[in-house]
Design a protein around this motif. Sequence first.
Motif, PDB file in Angstrom:
ATOM      1  N   GLY A  48      27.694   7.922 -50.238  1.00  0.00           N
ATOM      2  CA  GLY A  48      27.037   6.751 -50.793  1.00  0.00           C
ATOM      3  C   GLY A  48      26.005   6.224 -49.820  1.00  0.00           C
ATOM      4  N   GLY A  49      25.171   5.306 -50.281  1.00  0.00           N
ATOM      5  CA  GLY A  49      24.168   4.704 -49.400  1.00  0.00           C
ATOM      6  C   GLY A  49      22.765   5.207 -49.674  1.00  0.00           C
ATOM      7  N   GLU A  50      21.851   4.875 -48.753  1.00  0.00           N
ATOM      8  CA  GLU A  50      20.442   5.227 -48.869  1.00  0.00           C
ATOM      9  C   GLU A  50      19.997   5.942 -47.599  1.00  0.00           C
ATOM     10  N   ARG A  51      19.383   7.127 -47.756  1.00  0.00           N
ATOM     11  CA  ARG A  51      18.961   7.910 -46.588  1.00  0.00           C
ATOM     12  C   ARG A  51      17.504   7.678 -46.205  1.00  0.00           C
ATOM     13  N   GLY A  52      16.750   6.976 -47.064  1.00  0.00           N
ATOM     14  CA  GLY A  52      15.337   6.763 -46.778  1.00  0.00           C
ATOM     15  C   GLY A  52      14.582   8.079 -46.813  1.00  0.00           C
ATOM     16  N   THR A  53      13.794   8.336 -45.766  1.00  0.00           N
ATOM     17  CA  THR A  53      12.995   9.567 -45.707  1.00  0.00           C
ATOM     18  C   THR A  53      13.697  10.676 -44.932  1.00  0.00           C
ATOM     19  N   HIS A  54      14.911  10.434 -44.478  1.00  0.00           N
ATOM     20  CA  HIS A  54      15.615  11.413 -43.660  1.00  0.00           C
ATOM     21  C   HIS A  54      16.311  12.456 -44.523  1.00  0.00           C
ATOM     22  N   GLU A  55      16.313  13.690 -44.050  1.00  0.00           N
ATOM     23  CA  GLU A  55      16.899  14.791 -44.799  1.00  0.00           C
ATOM     24  C   GLU A  55      18.376  14.931 -44.455  1.00  0.00           C
ATOM     25  N   VAL A  56      19.191  14.142 -45.126  1.00  0.00           N
ATOM     26  CA  VAL A  56      20.635  14.255 -44.985  1.00  0.00           C
ATOM     27  C   VAL A  56      21.233  14.334 -46.397  1.00  0.00           C
TER      28      VAL A  56
END
Length: 379
Positions: free
Chosen positions: A188-196
């Motif tokens: 859950g959550g928000e990764r933004g622009t990161h590749e996860v």
Amino acid sequence: MQIEKLLNLVDAMKRIQIQSPLEYVVEELRNACQGGDWEDKLPGARILAKRLGVSAPTVLKALNQLVKEGVLEHPGPRKAFHITTAGSPNKPRPPRKKPKTIIILTHQNINELVASTRSILELLTTKLIAKGWHVRKVVVNFIHAKRPHRSWDNVIAAEKGTPIVAVYGRPLIAKWALERGLKILFFGGERGTHEVPVIGVKSHRLAKQAMNLLTEAGHSKIVLPLNDRPDLFKKRLSEITREAIESMGAQYHAPYHNPESPYFAKDVISGLMQRLIPDQLPTAMVFLDWKELITAHCYLAQHGVRVPEEVSLILLNNQVEAEWFEPGLCRFEFPQATMAQAVIQWLETGQAMDQTIDIPATYLRGQTIAPPRLSAIGS
């Protein structure tokens, strides 16, 4: 094969029930000392407590127990515990297989998380232990941090190759992990622009479904609070709310339809309800969190506002106590077993770093949605 798996699971559950927190910490510290995890002295009790997911007093009891066993010695107050010759890795001992370790990272104690998340994490932990994993639970408040804290390296203490599952992940913790070459998954959550990779139920899909249910019933005065949520998350839900309101020929007003606060607290919802009653009372409210919904419902009841005759309610989550809600609450049930299995699959097989696994939730139809009262139509 199924019977063997079941027996392994039962055996793992027995180990969990029999071993007390103190016994667990004593064993972990003893193994770490004899395994050469530290050269001569141990970190402080608070750091060890955060690593092991227990309280500092429990760690101190374990350290004193190891002093009695001769594994450690304590030079005096405010001084670090030292490893003795008996606890040194140079002493011959039978080889032991080091278990695979996974870190479950949360921004607050697990018992403070919502019930659905707690249940999934408990199920995931049980499954991992049955598969031979050592599960470390670490608390670091990355939700409200403005930048990575220097203490994170010591508190999280993730060795290279140790996977991390960040519950309600945020871009900042992704940045921290990727800069250190660590393998991280967002639960859950928000990764933004990161590749996860991200595994979870997408709240914006639930919000879309809830808005459709409400607009089909004739609602346009809908309020969905967005308190203490990530910017990208708020943007998505605001767009969904705007689309729903405008589809009814009404004008969207963000402070009314999507009120925001940087804090998540009872007083925030109470203040919101106080502003809405009686002049701006919505005909429907959608909540992301059980606590928000309960606070709002109590306020409505105190002011004689009936559900659903005057205000319809939907929860974009679920809670065990929701079964006691009267009238039956309209809400969404998360597939706990599917979500736990998705994490295990990621651990065992590995997946593309930018992959998102969107797991659908089930809508539980209740009796808290009704057409808007006649006096509110067109207002």
